[in-house]
Motif scaffolding. Sequence first.
Motif, PDB file in Angstrom:
ATOM      1  N   TYR A 235       0.830  -1.205   0.000  1.00 33.45           N
ATOM      2  CA  TYR A 235       0.000   0.000   0.000  1.00 33.45           C
ATOM      3  C   TYR A 235       0.867   1.259   0.000  1.00 33.45           C
ATOM      4  CZ  TYR A 235      -2.590   3.888   2.000  1.00 33.45           C
ATOM      5  OH  TYR A 235      -3.099   5.142   2.241  1.00 33.45           O
ATOM      6  N   VAL A 236       1.857   1.324   0.893  1.00 35.51           N
ATOM      7  CA  VAL A 236       2.688   2.518   0.993  1.00 35.51           C
ATOM      8  C   VAL A 236       3.545   2.693  -0.261  1.00 35.51           C
ATOM      9  CG1 VAL A 236       4.602   3.591   2.254  1.00 35.51           C
ATOM     10  CG2 VAL A 236       2.705   2.564   3.511  1.00 35.51           C
ATOM     11  N   HIS A 237       4.072   1.597  -0.801  1.00 34.92           N
ATOM     12  CA  HIS A 237       4.882   1.688  -2.019  1.00 34.92           C
ATOM     13  C   HIS A 237       4.060   2.273  -3.165  1.00 34.92           C
ATOM     14  CE1 HIS A 237       8.205   0.703  -4.693  1.00 34.92           C
ATOM     15  NE2 HIS A 237       7.340   0.167  -5.529  1.00 34.92           N
ATOM     16  N   ARG A 238       2.838   1.820  -3.315  1.00 31.21           N
ATOM     17  CA  ARG A 238       1.974   2.330  -4.380  1.00 31.21           C
ATOM     18  C   ARG A 238       1.557   3.773  -4.111  1.00 31.21           C
ATOM     19  NH1 ARG A 238      -0.231  -1.393  -7.962  1.00 31.21           N
ATOM     20  NH2 ARG A 238       0.325  -3.560  -7.555  1.00 31.21           N
ATOM     21  N   ALA A 239       1.384   4.123  -2.837  1.00 29.91           N
ATOM     22  CA  ALA A 239       1.030   5.504  -2.492  1.00 29.91           C
ATOM     23  C   ALA A 239       2.183   6.460  -2.791  1.00 29.91           C
ATOM     24  CB  ALA A 239       0.634   5.588  -1.021  1.00 29.91           C
ATOM     25  N   ILE A 240       3.413   6.006  -2.567  1.00 28.75           N
ATOM     26  CA  ILE A 240       4.586   6.817  -2.925  1.00 28.75           C
ATOM     27  C   ILE A 240       4.645   7.002  -4.438  1.00 28.75           C
ATOM     28  CG2 ILE A 240       7.107   6.916  -2.956  1.00 28.75           C
ATOM     29  CD1 ILE A 240       7.070   5.338  -0.316  1.00 28.75           C
ATOM     30  N   ALA A 241       4.449   5.910  -5.162  1.00 27.34           N
ATOM     31  CA  ALA A 241       4.499   5.989  -6.629  1.00 27.34           C
ATOM     32  C   ALA A 241       3.439   6.941  -7.167  1.00 27.34           C
ATOM     33  CB  ALA A 241       4.317   4.592  -7.227  1.00 27.34           C
ATOM     34  N   ALA A 242       2.244   6.877  -6.598  1.00 27.84           N
ATOM     35  CA  ALA A 242       1.143   7.711  -7.089  1.00 27.84           C
ATOM     36  C   ALA A 242       1.346   9.184  -6.755  1.00 27.84           C
ATOM     37  CB  ALA A 242      -0.175   7.217  -6.497  1.00 27.84           C
ATOM     38  N   GLY A 243       2.105   9.480  -5.700  1.00 28.21           N
ATOM     39  CA  GLY A 243       2.323  10.867  -5.314  1.00 28.21           C
ATOM     40  C   GLY A 243       3.662  11.431  -5.735  1.00 28.21           C
ATOM     41  N   ALA A 244       4.440  10.634  -6.452  1.00 21.32           N
ATOM     42  CA  ALA A 244       5.827  11.010  -6.751  1.00 21.32           C
ATOM     43  C   ALA A 244       5.949  12.283  -7.578  1.00 21.32           C
ATOM     44  CB  ALA A 244       6.536   9.853  -7.466  1.00 21.32           C
ATOM     45  N   ASP A 245       5.020  12.528  -8.475  1.00 10.49           N
ATOM     46  CA  ASP A 245       5.150  13.644  -9.417  1.00 10.49           C
ATOM     47  C   ASP A 245       4.419  14.911  -8.985  1.00 10.49           C
ATOM     48  OD1 ASP A 245       6.718  12.074 -11.076  1.00 10.49           O
ATOM     49  OD2 ASP A 245       4.986  11.304 -12.179  1.00 10.49           O
ATOM     50  N   TYR A 246       3.810  14.888  -7.803  1.00  5.12           N
ATOM     51  CA  TYR A 246       3.122  16.082  -7.318  1.00  5.12           C
ATOM     52  C   TYR A 246       4.119  17.034  -6.646  1.00  5.12           C
ATOM     53  CZ  TYR A 246      -1.513  14.060  -8.080  1.00  5.12           C
ATOM     54  OH  TYR A 246      -2.644  13.530  -8.649  1.00  5.12           O
ATOM     55  N   GLU A 247       3.785  18.302  -6.638  1.00  4.16           N
ATOM     56  CA  GLU A 247       4.589  19.298  -5.931  1.00  4.16           C
ATOM     57  C   GLU A 247       3.760  19.877  -4.801  1.00  4.16           C
ATOM     58  OE1 GLU A 247       7.219  23.354  -6.731  1.00  4.16           O
ATOM     59  OE2 GLU A 247       6.464  22.177  -8.410  1.00  4.16           O
ATOM     60  N   LEU A 248       4.271  19.743  -3.580  1.00  2.00           N
ATOM     61  CA  LEU A 248       3.551  20.223  -2.395  1.00  2.00           C
ATOM     62  C   LEU A 248       4.568  20.818  -1.433  1.00  2.00           C
ATOM     63  CD1 LEU A 248       0.703  20.229  -0.955  1.00  2.00           C
ATOM     64  CD2 LEU A 248       1.512  18.190   0.248  1.00  2.00           C
ATOM     65  N   GLY A 249       4.584  22.144  -1.297  1.00  3.83           N
ATOM     66  CA  GLY A 249       5.538  22.778  -0.415  1.00  3.83           C
ATOM     67  C   GLY A 249       6.944  22.762  -0.981  1.00  3.83           C
ATOM     68  N   GLY A 250       7.887  23.208  -0.160  1.00  2.57           N
ATOM     69  CA  GLY A 250       9.261  23.309  -0.628  1.00  2.57           C
ATOM     70  C   GLY A 250      10.179  22.206  -0.164  1.00  2.57           C
ATOM     71  N   GLY A 251       9.648  21.230   0.581  1.00  5.42           N
ATOM     72  CA  GLY A 251      10.491  20.163   1.110  1.00  5.42           C
ATOM     73  C   GLY A 251       9.985  18.793   0.728  1.00  5.42           C
ATOM     74  N   HIS A 252       9.839  17.929   1.749  1.00  3.89           N
ATOM     75  CA  HIS A 252       9.362  16.563   1.523  1.00  3.89           C
ATOM     76  C   HIS A 252       7.838  16.565   1.450  1.00  3.89           C
ATOM     77  CE1 HIS A 252      13.281  14.640   2.106  1.00  3.89           C
ATOM     78  NE2 HIS A 252      13.480  15.535   3.063  1.00  3.89           N
ATOM     79  N   GLY A 253       7.305  16.380   0.245  1.00  6.63           N
ATOM     80  CA  GLY A 253       5.865  16.344   0.059  1.00  6.63           C
ATOM     81  C   GLY A 253       5.256  15.048   0.559  1.00  6.63           C
ATOM     82  N   ALA A 254       3.952  14.963   0.453  1.00  5.05           N
ATOM     83  CA  ALA A 254       3.213  13.814   0.974  1.00  5.05           C
ATOM     84  C   ALA A 254       3.052  12.725  -0.077  1.00  5.05           C
ATOM     85  CB  ALA A 254       1.835  14.265   1.457  1.00  5.05           C
ATOM     86  N   ILE A 255       2.738  11.529   0.400  1.00  9.99           N
ATOM     87  CA  ILE A 255       2.367  10.431  -0.484  1.00  9.99           C
ATOM     88  C   ILE A 255       0.875  10.560  -0.814  1.00  9.99           C
ATOM     89  CG2 ILE A 255       4.148   8.989   0.554  1.00  9.99           C
ATOM     90  CD1 ILE A 255       2.011   7.455   2.041  1.00  9.99           C
ATOM     91  N   ASN A 256       0.424   9.815  -1.808  1.00 11.29           N
ATOM     92  CA  ASN A 256      -0.986   9.867  -2.208  1.00 11.29           C
ATOM     93  C   ASN A 256      -1.743   8.727  -1.525  1.00 11.29           C
ATOM     94  OD1 ASN A 256      -3.490   9.891  -3.423  1.00 11.29           O
ATOM     95  ND2 ASN A 256      -2.707  10.152  -5.495  1.00 11.29           N
ATOM     96  N   HIS A 257      -2.284   9.025  -0.349  1.00 10.99           N
ATOM     97  CA  HIS A 257      -2.956   7.995   0.439  1.00 10.99           C
ATOM     98  C   HIS A 257      -4.168   7.394  -0.275  1.00 10.99           C
ATOM     99  CE1 HIS A 257      -0.746  10.208   3.627  1.00 10.99           C
ATOM    100  NE2 HIS A 257      -0.684   9.019   4.200  1.00 10.99           N
ATOM    101  N   PHE A 258      -4.804   8.179  -1.132  1.00 10.36           N
ATOM    102  CA  PHE A 258      -6.067   7.741  -1.745  1.00 10.36           C
ATOM    103  C   PHE A 258      -5.900   7.371  -3.217  1.00 10.36           C
ATOM    104  CE2 PHE A 258      -7.469  10.400   1.872  1.00 10.36           C
ATOM    105  CZ  PHE A 258      -8.146   9.413   2.583  1.00 10.36           C
ATOM    106  N   TYR A 259      -4.739   6.831  -3.553  1.00 10.58           N
ATOM    107  CA  TYR A 259      -4.492   6.471  -4.956  1.00 10.58           C
ATOM    108  C   TYR A 259      -5.486   5.440  -5.466  1.00 10.58           C
ATOM    109  CZ  TYR A 259      -2.390   2.084  -3.309  1.00 10.58           C
ATOM    110  OH  TYR A 259      -2.191   0.857  -2.719  1.00 10.58           O
ATOM    111  N   ARG A 260      -6.044   4.639  -4.579  1.00  8.93           N
ATOM    112  CA  ARG A 260      -7.018   3.629  -5.021  1.00  8.93           C
ATOM    113  C   ARG A 260      -8.339   4.246  -5.462  1.00  8.93           C
ATOM    114  NH1 ARG A 260      -5.818   0.129   0.359  1.00  8.93           N
ATOM    115  NH2 ARG A 260      -4.376  -1.432  -0.494  1.00  8.93           N
ATOM    116  N   PHE A 261      -8.601   5.464  -5.025  1.00 12.09           N
ATOM    117  CA  PHE A 261      -9.903   6.069  -5.228  1.00 12.09           C
ATOM    118  C   PHE A 261      -9.870   7.283  -6.146  1.00 12.09           C
ATOM    119  CE2 PHE A 261      -9.402   4.307  -0.937  1.00 12.09           C
ATOM    120  CZ  PHE A 261     -10.301   3.252  -1.006  1.00 12.09           C
ATOM    121  N   TRP A 262      -8.732   7.964  -6.249  1.00 11.77           N
ATOM    122  CA  TRP A 262      -8.628   9.160  -7.086  1.00 11.77           C
ATOM    123  C   TRP A 262      -8.409   8.746  -8.531  1.00 11.77           C
ATOM    124  CZ3 TRP A 262      -5.215  13.320  -4.242  1.00 11.77           C
ATOM    125  CH2 TRP A 262      -5.838  13.677  -3.041  1.00 11.77           C
TER     126      TRP A 262
END
Length: 262
Positions: A235-262
């Motif tokens: 679950y976490v590996h896929r959430a990282i993959a799904a959130g990898a290309d987003y830009e959020l803030g200037g540091g360590h961005g978040a993973i995509n917790h809801f990749y199964r639903f978005w």
Amino acid sequence: MVAKKQYRRVLTIAGSDSGGGAGIQADIKTISACWCYACSAITCVTAQNTVGVQAIEPLSVDIIRAQIDSVLSDIGVDAIKIGMLGSPEIACAIAAKLRNIDVPIVLDPVLVATSGDVLTKKETIEVIVNELIPLATVVTPNLEEARVLTGYDDERAWQFFREKGAKALLLKGGHGTEDELSDILFTFEKNYEYRNHRIHTKNTHGTGCSLSSAIASYLARGAEIHEAVEFAVEYVHRAIAAGADYELGGGHGAINHFYRFW
């Protein structure tokens, strides 16, 4: 009469992250994404974003106890996740509350944030080792946290946790630099290894919180320890993959917790 449906209930006891990527916020997202009902007891409030932790204020022991009692007395729980604690007094109070509760407990010893900020003092670490590890179904430190807690980052760490009373230890390898990640689960019966290719992204804030909450969720749903860890790692590996290309803030961005639903 038709039987009522029942949620699988997970209580997370942890700190609040104002940036939403880790802590209680990440826990609630994860538990919900893993098809469970999330309850919470907040231990401390942090002023935090993608670049660091600016302030930490622990809540009173009385209100933390009251939150836990409120959930247990009415809603009930099928599993518990413990994260950031805030102080040795808070850690002791939580240990006393949970000592006689017979549900799986996942202990994530949150010592350092992804940004490198220290979140747990030495006195609290001593309580974690002596009071909370004995209650844990699974303890989920990364290699650095295992070294701080035990002096080891290998099978000797498992011997330490086992002697303290933990039923299983998941050593997380995600903080290294290798292209292949290896998380190792130590149990009484056998050891398990979970391998994944590293996803090169700075959006990894809250991965430890999310992993431990996912494990608690799958345990609440009836999975065996090694199955819960396998499902949670995926679950976490896929959430990282799904959130990898987003830009959020200037540091360590978040993973995509809801990749199964978005």
